[in-house]
Design an enzyme around this catalytic site. Structure first.
Site, PDB file in Angstrom:
ATOM      1  N   GLY A  37       0.759  -1.174   0.044  1.00 15.58           N
ATOM      2  CA  GLY A  37       0.235  -0.081  -0.147  1.00 15.58           C
ATOM      3  C   GLY A  37       0.704   1.166  -0.143  1.00 15.58           C
ATOM      4  O   GLY A  37       0.709   2.190   0.727  1.00 15.58           O
ATOM      5  N   ALA A  38       2.088   1.166  -0.847  1.00 16.57           N
ATOM      6  CA  ALA A  38       2.926   2.266  -0.686  1.00 16.57           C
ATOM      7  C   ALA A  38       2.570   3.376  -1.655  1.00 16.57           C
ATOM      8  O   ALA A  38       3.515   4.346  -1.900  1.00 16.57           O
ATOM      9  CB  ALA A  38       4.389   1.576  -0.973  1.00 16.57           C
ATOM     10  N   GLY A  55      -0.532   7.983   1.307  1.00 14.36           N
ATOM     11  CA  GLY A  55      -0.741   7.926   2.848  1.00 14.36           C
ATOM     12  C   GLY A  55       0.400   7.256   3.542  1.00 14.36           C
ATOM     13  O   GLY A  55       1.591   7.603   3.416  1.00 14.36           O
ATOM     14  N   ILE A  56      -0.033   6.476   4.574  1.00 13.38           N
ATOM     15  CA  ILE A  56       0.922   5.926   5.559  1.00 13.38           C
ATOM     16  C   ILE A  56       2.094   5.311   4.819  1.00 13.38           C
ATOM     17  O   ILE A  56       3.364   5.358   5.194  1.00 13.38           O
ATOM     18  CB  ILE A  56       0.337   5.307   6.570  1.00 13.38           C
ATOM     19  CG1 ILE A  56      -0.449   6.406   7.580  1.00 13.38           C
ATOM     20  CG2 ILE A  56       1.422   4.747   7.803  1.00 13.38           C
ATOM     21  CD1 ILE A  56      -1.290   5.369   8.494  1.00 13.38           C
ATOM     22  N   GLY A  57       1.609   4.423   3.933  1.00 13.18           N
ATOM     23  CA  GLY A  57       2.401   3.373   3.354  1.00 13.18           C
ATOM     24  C   GLY A  57       3.585   4.230   2.418  1.00 13.18           C
ATOM     25  O   GLY A  57       4.859   4.052   2.449  1.00 13.18           O
ATOM     26  N   SER A  84      -5.686  -1.125  13.648  1.00  9.35           N
ATOM     27  CA  SER A  84      -6.405  -0.139  14.204  1.00  9.35           C
ATOM     28  C   SER A  84      -7.129  -0.302  15.516  1.00  9.35           C
ATOM     29  O   SER A  84      -7.491  -1.401  15.888  1.00  9.35           O
ATOM     30  CB  SER A  84      -7.560   0.219  13.012  1.00  9.35           C
ATOM     31  OG  SER A  84      -8.625   1.015  13.416  1.00  9.35           O
ATOM     32  N   TYR A  87     -14.619  -3.548   8.489  1.00  5.35           N
ATOM     33  CA  TYR A  87     -13.419  -2.787   8.944  1.00  5.35           C
ATOM     34  C   TYR A  87     -12.779  -3.323  10.333  1.00  5.35           C
ATOM     35  O   TYR A  87     -11.608  -3.824  10.392  1.00  5.35           O
ATOM     36  CB  TYR A  87     -13.143  -1.548   8.672  1.00  5.35           C
ATOM     37  CG  TYR A  87     -11.805  -0.892   8.776  1.00  5.35           C
ATOM     38  CD1 TYR A  87     -11.086  -0.851   7.748  1.00  5.35           C
ATOM     39  CD2 TYR A  87     -11.587  -0.245   9.969  1.00  5.35           C
ATOM     40  CE1 TYR A  87      -9.854  -0.246   7.953  1.00  5.35           C
ATOM     41  CE2 TYR A  87     -10.346   0.546  10.060  1.00  5.35           C
ATOM     42  CZ  TYR A  87      -9.372   0.117   9.110  1.00  5.35           C
ATOM     43  OH  TYR A  87      -8.081   0.781   9.079  1.00  5.35           O
TER      44      TYR A  87
END
Length: 282
Positions: free
Chosen positions: A4-5, A8-10, A133, A158
């Site tokens: 997930g790069a 965002g965070i990735g 999370s 989720y």
């Protein structure tokens, strides 16, 4: 390697690791977004050593393919950051017929870790970091309704996927004891990313109201990088971190019977054995 790069965070985790001099494999869903993400890193770090891998992590076929590519192109892999995740407002399934959030947010973590544990163990000391999370504590686990839910609630889907990530982390930490591979989960907290763009329903509607007050992605990524690199955490495994501090996850995630049931379900849905430190046959 960071999943997930592309944003965002990735993306910010990949950027920070590249700044430390690491060769960083970036797993992204699309070539244009992946290439744009690499350009954004190289704009500030021209010498960044980046490798792009393309995969739809809701697809077990893609997960297996990208794991094989990583073994070939990143044989010295020492850190796996399982960051990829999504929220889906409506019930959607991937090519394996599994609800999309559970497939992407959890099963990809389980399967990719299973396939790459041997590589990580050969390069030990090594680390697996799973992005979790805090909403996992609100999950109502209906074990017969995870992969193909009869009724669908985006928030619960989720929360269940993140509950599974944390329970799996604790179990895998015990299983890999003595291999030199540690695995920990981190809750980076509510972050200003695009994750909730498709989630304006139910409890998510309330959460989105607070996004403008939330930390940025680069601030949240620091917690992932710390778990990936901090020497003080070299022997910590199977733990749950809330931002920078080790915390206690929901009691149910720590129950042996829950972890065993999740393992059985994961094997059933992926056809994969539990993560092994042995080399796979060619």
């Amino acid at each position: 390697m960071v999943t997930g790069a592309s944003s965002g965070i990735g993306l910010e985790t990949a950027r920070a690791l590249a700044a430390r001099g690491a060769v960083v494999g970036m797993v992204c869903r699309s070539a244009p977004r992946g290439e744009a993400a690499m350009r954004s890193i190289r704009d500030g770090l021209p010498q960044a050593r980046l490798r792009l891998f393309l995969a739809d992590l809701s697809s077990q076929r893609d997960v297996r393919r990208v794991a094989a590519e990583v073994e070939a192109r990143l044989p010295e892999l020492g850190v796996l950051v399982n960051n990829a995740g999504l929220v889906s407002r409506d019930l959607r399934t991937g090519e394996d017929g599994i609800e999309l959030q559970f497939a992407t947010n959890y099963l990809a973590v389980y399967l990719l870790s299973s396939l790459l544990t041997g590589t990580l163990a050969r390069n030990a000391p090594a680390r697996i970091v799973n992005v979790a999370s805090g909403v996992h504590g609100r999950a109502r686990m209906d074990w017969d309704d995870l992969a193909a839910p009869r009724s669908y609630n985006a928030f619960q889907a989720y929360a269940r996927s993140k509950f599974a990530v944390i329970a799996h982390t604790a179990a895998l930490g015990r299983r890999l004891a003595g291999t030199g591979v540690t695995v920990n989960a981190v809750e980076p907290g509510l972050t200003r990313t695009a994750l909730l763009d498709d989630a304006g329903v139910g409890a998510f509607r309330l959460v989105r109201r607070f996004l403008r007050f939330a930390p940025t992605a680069d601030e949240a990524a620091r917690h992932c990088v710390r778990l990936a690199c901090d020497p003080e955490l070299a022997s910590v495994t199977g733990a749950y971190f809330r931002r920078a501090k080790q915390a206690t996850a929901a009691e149910a995630t720590r129950a042996p019977e829950t972890q065993a049931r999740l393992e059985r379900l994961s094997v059933e849905l992926t056809g994969s054995t539990r993560p092994s430190t042995q080399e796979r046959n060619p």
